[in-house]
Design an enzyme around this catalytic site. Structure first.
Site, PDB file in Angstrom:
ATOM      1  N   SER A  90     -57.409  -0.864  17.038  1.00 11.10           N
ATOM      2  CA  SER A  90     -58.223   0.200  17.635  1.00 11.10           C
ATOM      3  C   SER A  90     -57.440   1.130  18.551  1.00 11.10           C
ATOM      4  CB  SER A  90     -59.389  -0.409  18.416  1.00 11.10           C
ATOM      5  OG  SER A  90     -60.299  -1.031  17.534  1.00 11.10           O
TER       6      SER A  90
ATOM      7  N   GLU B 205       0.795  -1.221   0.000  1.00  9.62           N
ATOM      8  CA  GLU B 205       0.000   0.000   0.000  1.00  9.62           C
ATOM      9  C   GLU B 205       0.834   1.282   0.000  1.00  9.62           C
ATOM     10  OE1 GLU B 205      -3.461   0.455  -0.143  1.00  9.62           O
ATOM     11  OE2 GLU B 205      -3.378  -1.657  -0.719  1.00  9.62           O
TER      12      GLU B 205
END
Length: 864
Positions: free
Chosen positions: A409, A119
């Site tokens: 409800s 890297e």
């Protein structure tokens, strides 16, 4: 020189000056101008570039010590509302990232060397920026000529991961380079490399080399071989291409691994012998992650939610998500939560008891439940539990916040009644006719909605009650009334507006009448339902539910404050007028009173005194979801009960709503543990009491107290200004004379005629609908109050005057008999004497009087 001879004084001829062609002169001139312009542009460009560089750098925020605090492995601590430590976060993030620390010897040298070799081979020699690679990448950016010139060093990639800035722009690259230079001045190489190995993404949701090591090799990174280290390092460049979990990825990974090993050999990081052995090593990847936590301790549902909420708010405050995770888990934060551990323990006790989860396993699923308790004055969540039984893992499904289900409800108070009351469109005494209706536009021939089935007078059916008040409709959870109020009185726009103010977004939901009964496409969570009921007990004000109050950084500074930090500030919204909230609360108290659908919900305080409870049950279609949302003056809580899959909840005959049962048990535990004394809901200004008729909602008359079902006079709460006044008297109750010996086919009394003997006449009270009920279809049932309606038929027992034998006067009667009253009937039906003179007129007058008596509403008396 002689101009004539063009010779010099020496007599030699003079050579003629050579002239440049005109085109050449022009070209030279152009080049001179271009050269000058290029120089000018270069100087100008340099100035512009310098200005741009200065601008980029001056606006770049340097990486701070706090930004890399996770490299110090600082522990984040979580505290309850009383300041007691309840949990710690030590770097484990749901197995997606597990931090490793070089100073602890957790990272093998092979891995560090492999990453640097492939890297950033000059990592230990540059000062944060590899200028050779940077110049090549810059030239290639402006004048592409092939080849790869990745200019980012490991230090620069750390910067990118922390800031989350990955734009492909000169500005970002300049700022990244400057930040990298600053970072290298403040930290050693090993610290930067360690940060990189904890930040880097390696595919399959793995962030950091430790989680990737577990994911791909099933062991900690410190146990990796050289070959495995090279393989892991090779994934970083393109995780998708080198994914060990795919066949193609494994082939690519092996090629990449050999490239990494070759680079390590070239740089002298490994010997030829090590290289040869590693090349021959057969990489063995596992099939799936076997990451194991280092501790058997499992976070509670509450702590899980705190983690989610703090992470969300850190991102909202401007942090990159991945960096926010690191900050949260290893930044040494102090999190002050809202949990009350006494209340949480009281809840845990109920949810861990299998006896509270009836129904049993179905289709491989076990019954589940979820519950939240909120302090209504602050919106602070005091406790929550997201499933049944013992919690066995971190960050599992929390049904309190992550589940959306139809509310049944329990949705009516917040979608229908609360908004309609607040708009003064209805009152608690408003009467609606509960009769069969057809409100489904997709299926106009189908009766919809229908009421839930119940046993009334020994008959189990979907009954219709007829004329009932809003209070009764709430108490008995009557679907037809909710639907008629929503559709015909309130409207979908206002309903959605109030729901939004109550913290429930209706985006994606159609404005269908099913909303009135909680039939939702997207559903709601138990936490949303809990918070939506808060305004009823908090003077009409909605408080956004919160799990924490503050987050402090590792240096003690305030990072997040739910009361002050604008990006995460707790929302407060006025939903209802204070009077509306109280009236709605009083209506919901009817649900837990005698005759209510949750009349069994009772709580007592430390002294054994009853605690006022208000709430609403809820059941979705096919009994898939069972709800109870309720509150006391101290707490608001919602419970959902059901299965994770849409499976009908089947309960033993006579069983109570399991959600209401859990609610009651938890709240009773809470009141017992907290030793709280009972207190009532406070009646605010703007609320008045008024006597009304239960079946008209108006000022009662004398007839209302004589309703055949019992006294219909009720004392009701009203928002001031909405109560019935003046001559707004009951027009539903009427009186009529009936024949006590006559009934129709349905057993209802028939009206007495003018000829019915007085000893067979009785005056009774009936109801008279403003709009007579007419069944739409032959099979439609009649409402239960139909038998109390004013009769429309007369008895046929006495349809004409009684026949009386024509007798002579007593003095001339052959039989010696005389009329008992001294008169005798004439052939035309009249009688002799004072009545006989105007017999027909007298009959007509008496007939008119009788007809007036048949229907005689009493509107002359105000019993209020």
């Amino acid at each position: 020189m002689d101009p004539k001879t063009k010779t010099n004084t020496g007599g030699k001829p003079v050579k003629k000056a050579k002239q440049s062609p005109p085109a050449l002169k022009f070209i030279k001139t152009v080049f001179k101008i271009l050269f000058i312009m290029i120089l000018a542009l270069m100087f100008a460009g340099a100035g512009i570039a310098g200005g741009m560089l200065y601008g980029y750098i001056s606006t770049a925020t340097p990486i701070t010590a706090e930004d890399l605090a996770f490299t110090q492995n600082l522990t984040t601590k979580i505290y309850d509302r009383d300041g007691n430590e309840i949990d710690k976060l030590t770097g484990y993030d749901n197995q997606d990232r597990i931090l490793v620390f070089d100073k602890d010897g957790e990272i093998p040298q092979y891995l560090k060397d492999a990453i640097v070799a492939i890297e950033d081979e000059r990592f230990y020699n540059h000062n944060g920026v590899d200028w050779k690679r940077t110049i090549g990448a810059t030239i290639n950016y402006f004048v592409p000529f092939g080849g790869s010139f990745g200019g980012s060093t490991i230090t620069q990639q750390v910067v990118k991961n922390i800031t989350g800035d990955d734009e492909r722009t000169p500005r970002r690259k300049v700022q990244e380079a400057w930040r990298a230079l600053q970072l290298e001045k403040r930290y050693e190489k090993w610290q930067i490399l360690e940060a990189y190995m904890n930040l880097v993404y390696l595919g399959n949701s793995c962030y950091g080399v430790q989680s990737a090591s577990y994911k791909y090799f099933g062991k900690p990174v410190k146990e990796l071989s050289l070959a495995q280290c090279a393989s892991l390092a090779g994934i970083i460049q393109t995780p998708g291409k080198y994914d060990p979990f795919t066949e193609e990825g494994r082939k690519n990974n092996k090629k990449r691994q050999e490239l990494v090993l070759g680079k390590m050999l070239e740089l002298g990081k490994i010997s030829q012998e090590e290289y040869d052995l590693a090349i021959k090593d057969d990489l063995e990847f596992i099939e799936k992650s076997t990451v194991k936590a280092t501790s058997n301790k499992v976070n509670s549902y509450f702590v899980d939610q705190v983690i989610r909420d703090v992470l969300k708010d850190l991102v909202a405050s401007g942090l990159d998500e991945e960096y926010a995770k690191l900050k949260l888990y290893s930044g040494g934060l102090t999190i002050k939560t809202t949990v009350d551990m006494d209340i949480q323990n009281a809840m845990d006790q109920v949810f861990k008891d299998p006896e509270n989860f009836p129904g049993g396993e179905k289709q491989g699923y076990t019954p589940q439940a979820a519950m939240a308790i909120i302090d209504p004055k602050t919106g602070e969540i005091l406790a929550m539990y997201g499933g049944s039984g013992e919690k066995t893992a971190d960050l599992t499904l929390n049904r309190v916040t992550q589940m959306r289900r139809a509310a049944g409800s329990s949705f009516k108070p917040i979608a229908v009644y609360g908004p309609a009351l607040d708009q003064h469109l209805i009152t608690a005494a408003t009467v609606i006719d509960d009769v069969p209706v057809y409100m489904n536009p997709q299926k106009p021939e189908q009766r919809y909605p229908v009421n839930f089935a119940e046993t009334i007078n020994g008959v189990y059916a979907r009954h219709y009650r007829g004329l009932i008040s809003i209070r009764t409709a709430v108490q008995r959870s009557v679907n037809v009334v909710a639907a008629r109020v929503w559709k015909d009185i309130l409207g979908g726009d206002l309903s959605f507006e109030y729901l939004k103010k109550s913290g429930i977004s209706m985006e994606g939901e159609g404005k269908y009448v099913s909303i009135a009964m909680g039939g939702l496409s997207n559903g709601v969570s138990p936490l949303q339902m809990t918070a939506a009921y808060v305004p009823f007990v908090n003077e009409g004000i909605y408080m956004e539910p919160i799990t924490y109050t503050q987050v402090l950084d590792n240096d003690g500074s305030v990072l997040l404050d739910k009361k002050k930090t604008e990006s995460v500030k707790q929302k407060q919204t006025i939903v209802y007028d204070e009077a509306t909230a109280f009236v709605m609360t009083d209506l919901l108290r009817s649900v837990t009173a005698s005759g209510g659908t949750a009349s069994y919900v009772k709580l007592t305080d430390v002294n054994g005194k009853s605690i006022p409870c208000a709430g609403k049950t809820g059941t979705s279609e096919d009994d898939v979801d069972r709800w109870y949302v309720g509150y006391t003056p101290d707490f608001v809580a919602a419970v959902w009960y059901g299965y994770d899959k849409n499976i009908t909840v089947e309960l033993p005959s006579g069983s109570r709503n399991p959600a209401a049962n859990i609610w009651m048990k938890v709240l009773q535990n809470v009141y017992d543990s907290e030793k709280l004394e009972s207190r009532d809901f406070e009646v605010p200004e703007g609320v008045v009491k008024k006597q009304v008729c239960a079946y008209s909602g108006k000022i009662p008359t004398e007839l209302c107290s004589k309703d055949p079902r019992g006294n219909a006079v009720r004392t009701e709460y009203f928002i001031k200004g909405t109560e019935p006044r003046g001559n707004d008297k009951c027009d539903v109750h009427v009186s009529a004379k009936i024949d006590i010996h006559s009934k129709d086919l349905f057993g209802r009394p028939l009206l007495a005629t003018e000829y019915t003997p007085l000893n067979e006449v009785e005056e009774r009270v009936f109801i008279l609908r403003r709009e007579p009920y007419k069944p739409k279809n032959p099979g439609d049932p009649y409402p239960l109050d139909w038998k109390y309606e004013l009769p429309v038929e007369y008895s046929d027992r006495y349809t004409s005057p009684p026949k009386v034998e024509n007798k002579k006067p007593a003095q001339s009667s052959p039989s010696g008999e005389s009329s008992s009253d001294g008169t005798s009937p004439n052939n035309d039906g009249s009688q002799n004497g004072k009545k006989g003179e105007n017999g027909l007129s007298d009959f007509i007058n008496r007939l008119g009087e009788t007809l007036q008596d048949i229907i005689k509403p009493d509107n002359d008396r105000n019993t209020d």
